[in-house]
Enzyme design. Structure first.
Site, PDB file in Angstrom:
ATOM      1  N   GLY A  35      29.489  38.896  52.076  1.00 24.32           N
ATOM      2  CA  GLY A  35      28.691  37.499  52.480  1.00 24.32           C
ATOM      3  C   GLY A  35      27.163  37.781  51.947  1.00 24.32           C
TER       4      GLY A  35
ATOM      5  N   GLY B 167      34.460  35.385  54.654  1.00 21.06           N
ATOM      6  CA  GLY B 167      35.054  36.800  54.161  1.00 21.06           C
ATOM      7  C   GLY B 167      34.202  38.025  55.081  1.00 21.06           C
ATOM      8  CB  SER B 168      33.931  41.450  54.820  1.00 21.36           C
ATOM      9  OG  SER B 168      33.413  41.568  53.394  1.00 21.36           O
ATOM     10  CB  THR B 169      29.112  40.640  57.674  1.00 21.02           C
ATOM     11  OG1 THR B 169      29.642  39.897  58.508  1.00 21.02           O
ATOM     12  CG2 THR B 169      27.657  40.916  57.600  1.00 21.02           C
TER      13      THR B 169
ATOM     14  CD  GLU C  69      34.419  31.746  59.258  1.00 19.14           C
ATOM     15  OE1 GLU C  69      34.077  32.861  59.879  1.00 19.14           O
ATOM     16  OE2 GLU C  69      35.231  31.457  58.770  1.00 19.14           O
TER      17      GLU C  69
ATOM     18  CD  GLU D 277      35.286  41.664  60.898  1.00 12.78           C
ATOM     19  OE1 GLU D 277      34.740  41.638  59.695  1.00 12.78           O
ATOM     20  OE2 GLU D 277      35.871  40.553  61.363  1.00 12.78           O
TER      21      GLU D 277
ATOM     22  CB  CYS E 172      36.638  35.716  61.155  1.00 13.37           C
ATOM     23  SG  CYS E 172      37.150  34.177  61.192  1.00 13.37           S
TER      24      CYS E 172
ATOM     25  CE  LYS F 190      37.556  35.816  44.074  1.00 17.74           C
ATOM     26  NZ  LYS F 190      38.786  36.312  44.314  1.00 17.74           N
TER      27      LYS F 190
HETATM   28  P1  ADP Z   1      37.883  42.227  52.165  1.00 16.41           P
HETATM   29  O1  ADP Z   1      36.809  43.429  51.730  1.00 16.41           O
HETATM   30  O2  ADP Z   1      38.676  42.443  53.370  1.00 16.41           O
HETATM   31  O3  ADP Z   1      38.806  42.159  50.856  1.00 16.41           O
HETATM   32  P2  ADP Z   1      35.781  40.338  51.211  1.00 16.41           P
HETATM   33  O4  ADP Z   1      35.121  39.513  52.175  1.00 16.41           O
HETATM   34  O5  ADP Z   1      35.331  41.441  50.399  1.00 16.41           O
HETATM   35  O6  ADP Z   1      37.078  41.047  52.254  1.00 16.41           O
HETATM   36  O7  ADP Z   1      36.816  39.316  50.510  1.00 16.41           O
HETATM   37  C1  ADP Z   1      36.828  37.847  50.577  1.00 16.41           C
HETATM   38  C2  ADP Z   1      36.597  37.212  49.343  1.00 16.41           C
HETATM   39  O8  ADP Z   1      35.443  37.614  48.469  1.00 16.41           O
HETATM   40  C3  ADP Z   1      37.821  37.451  48.406  1.00 16.41           C
HETATM   41  O9  ADP Z   1      37.906  36.305  47.487  1.00 16.41           O
HETATM   42  C4  ADP Z   1      37.170  38.600  47.423  1.00 16.41           C
HETATM   43  O10 ADP Z   1      37.714  38.316  45.811  1.00 16.41           O
HETATM   44  C5  ADP Z   1      35.803  38.269  47.374  1.00 16.41           C
HETATM   45  N1  ADP Z   1      34.866  38.945  47.158  1.00 16.41           N
HETATM   46  C6  ADP Z   1      35.010  40.468  47.149  1.00 16.41           C
HETATM   47  N2  ADP Z   1      33.824  40.909  46.679  1.00 16.41           N
HETATM   48  C7  ADP Z   1      32.853  39.905  46.004  1.00 16.41           C
HETATM   49  C8  ADP Z   1      31.627  39.876  45.531  1.00 16.41           C
HETATM   50  N3  ADP Z   1      31.022  40.910  45.320  1.00 16.41           N
HETATM   51  N4  ADP Z   1      31.414  38.480  45.075  1.00 16.41           N
HETATM   52  C9  ADP Z   1      31.751  37.450  45.152  1.00 16.41           C
HETATM   53  N5  ADP Z   1      33.001  37.493  45.770  1.00 16.41           N
HETATM   54  C10 ADP Z   1      33.653  38.814  46.249  1.00 16.41           C
END
Ligand code: ADP
Length: 498
Positions: free
Chosen positions: A253, A248-250, A270, A401, A304, A195
């Site tokens: 994650g 993605g973000s902590t 990561e 961050e 990151c 995704k």
């Molecule tokens: P940002 O907040 O900068 O968009 P995220 O870490 O939230 O960074 O996004 C990275 C990825 O995680 C994207 O593909 C986003 O669609 C997905 N994502 C965001 N929230 C969720 C969640 N609750 N569960 C699973 N995937 C998510």
């Protein structure tokens, strides 16, 4: 200023229908709903992609499961998996300019940089991981079971593909992150539901087309587009996954980690960073300043490992920071498709607001702006490269961050102090040291709590060098041999041959 792709193939791809790849076929979402994809350089709508929900995710996971169990993939010879991955690498390279233009339109980044870096690294990642497909090995063990009279045991380990992988990736390096997840998973013999981020789904869909042409069996690679809180969350909690791989973000994650733990799904995360850049007093001022500026402003700071905190020795602080500020002020903002652009827009209006909010917060808390400090011109999501001084560890701009082109700078006088400051963060992804003082460098390296320490460079990556975080920057290592461990399970075998 140009904001148009030059290749007819890019234009045709952007204008064409966007569907999700499930079981080797292209599908709209179950509800028919779509998501707008914006061009961050001017805020215009580029195209629409399907908005997947739980039903779509379930279909994709089931397709990946059938493909994992099917002999076309599970019994495929490692040499044939290797060949498919090598073909994928060639196909990416053959479409390098098209991918670069797609990334520039979708993410905002410089097409020239994307072609040289993102696309090249993505192709090389497939090529590097292709080599591992034929080198996945267990070990033999001379078993000597203490409570058994027999000495006729033979033990060995097998490395088996972990199974169906859910991969959720961010928007800062869309194609490269897709490659980092797909290539090692496929080399190990897994199947994948990928995704991409809702902000930047296009290069993953184009990659899906190429992988289909390359000859991966149906269902081995599935690509679903949708929002994180719906499609992403449905994937993370799907009981049919064996492993989830996230970048993605902590905070996201952590949410994914909790969902995965309920099913004991293996996970690698990561996550974010607030990487320190340490400049020792012996540096060449111009070279160090250029390094500091690149460490933060590359990819508009949306990295990151961005070197977002700089600690400069008091003896050279003023000269280094003056030079960094003048580099920041001279950088040309513009659309990624304009070859003269040095710094592109941020990916979205949401990121623009977030980054501007941090600059405001820093200024309110007492930081002094010596470069940039606000929004760039035009309708795009531009932020001027910004440098804040008179900052300290009580400020949000130093602790959190930002994920934008904002640097905070602090002084130090001795190594003990800078180690304490560098480690005073919940993150531990990267760090860099700028110096030619070998003794000081080697004293610092073991004391810095970060997954990667660069010396006289920053954020450089090699497919053979493992990458990942300490502390709240995540678990697991991508790239290198270590990546294979994340996509394999160890099976132990003990044979009594008495
Ligand atoms: P940002 O907040 O900068 O968009 P995220 O870490 O939230 O960074 O996004 C990275 C990825 O995680 C994207 O593909 C986003 O669609 C997905 N994502 C965001 N929230 C969720 C969640 N609750 N569960 C699973 N995937 C998510």
């Amino acid at each position: 200023m140009t904001n148009q792709p030059t290749l007819p193939t890019t234009r045709a791809f952007i204008a064409g229908p966007k569907r999700m790849l499930i079981n080797g076929e292209w599908h709209d979402s179950a509800t028919g709903e779509t998501i707008e994809v914006l061009n961050p350089a001017d805020g215009s709508v580029l195209c629409r992609v399907p908005n997947a929900n739980e039903t779509d995710i379930d279909r994709a996971v089931q397709a990946a499961r059938r493909a994992f169990d099917d002999s076309a993939w599970s019994r495929m010879k490692p040499t044939d998996r290797e060949r498919l991955l090598l073909r994928a690498a060639d196909a990416i390279e053959a479409s390098a300019r098209e991918f670069a233009e797609i990334e520039a339109l979708d993410n905002g980044k410089s097409a020239a940089v994307a072609e040289a870096l993102d696309v090249t690294m993505a192709a090389q990642c497939f090529r590097y991981m292709a080599g591992w497909a034929t080198k996945i090995e267990g070990s033999t063990v001379d078993a000597a079971i203490p409570y058994s009279p027999s000495n006729a045991y033979f033990g060995y380990t097998r490395k088996e593909a972990v199974g169906v992988v859910g991969a959720i990736i961010p928007w800062n390096f869309p194609l490269l992150m897709a490659a980092w997840k797909l290539a090692p998973a496929l080399a190990a013999g897994c199947t994948v539901v990928l995704k991409p981020a809702e902000d930047t789904p296009l290069s993953a869909l184009r990659l899906g087309e190429l992988l289909q042409e390359t000859g991966f069996p149906a269902g081995v690679v599935n690509i679903v587009t949708g929002y994180g809180r719906t499609a992403g969350a449905a994937l993370a909690k799907h009981p049919g996954l064996d492993k989830i791989a996230f970048t993605g973000s902590t905070p996201t994650g952590k949410a994914i980690g909790h969902a995965a733990l309920d099913n004991m799904t293996r996970m690698s995360l990561e996550l974010g960073g607030k990487s320190p850049v340490i400049v020792l007093p012996d540096v060449d001022i111009d070279k160090a300043a250029e390094g500091v500026a690149n460490a933060i402003f590359f990819n508009s700071g949306q990295v990151c490992t961005a070197g977002s905190r700089v600690y400069v020795h008091d003896k050279v602080f003023d000269r280094v920071m003056e030079r960094v500020a003048s580099i920041a002020d001279s950088m040309k903002l513009g659309p990624g498709l304009d070859p003269s652009t040095q710094i592109g827009p941020l990916v979205s209006a949401r990121q623009l607001d977030r980054v501007l909010g941090y600059i405001d917060a820093g200024q309110t808390e007492g930081a002094r702006t010596i470069a940039g400090g606000g929004r760039g011109e035009g309708a795009g999501f531009f932020v001027k490269p910004t440098v804040l001084v008179d900052t300290d560890h009580s400020m949000r701009v130093v602790r959190e961050e930002i994920f934008g082109p904002v640097l905070v700078a602090m002084r130090f006088n001795d190594l003990d102090t800078v180690v304490k400051q560098a480690n005073d963060t919940p993150y531990g992804l990267g760090a860099s040291i700028w110096s030619n003082d070998l003794s000081a460098i080697h004293k610092l390296i073991p004391r810095i709590k970060a997954g990667t320490v660069w010396v006289n460079c920053h954020s450089l990556l090699d497919n053979a060098v493992p990458f990942g975080g300490f502390k709240q920057s995540g678990f697991g290592r991508e790239l290198g041999r270590a990546a294979l461990d994340m996509y394999t399970e160890t099976k132990s075998v003990l044979i009594n041959h008495a």
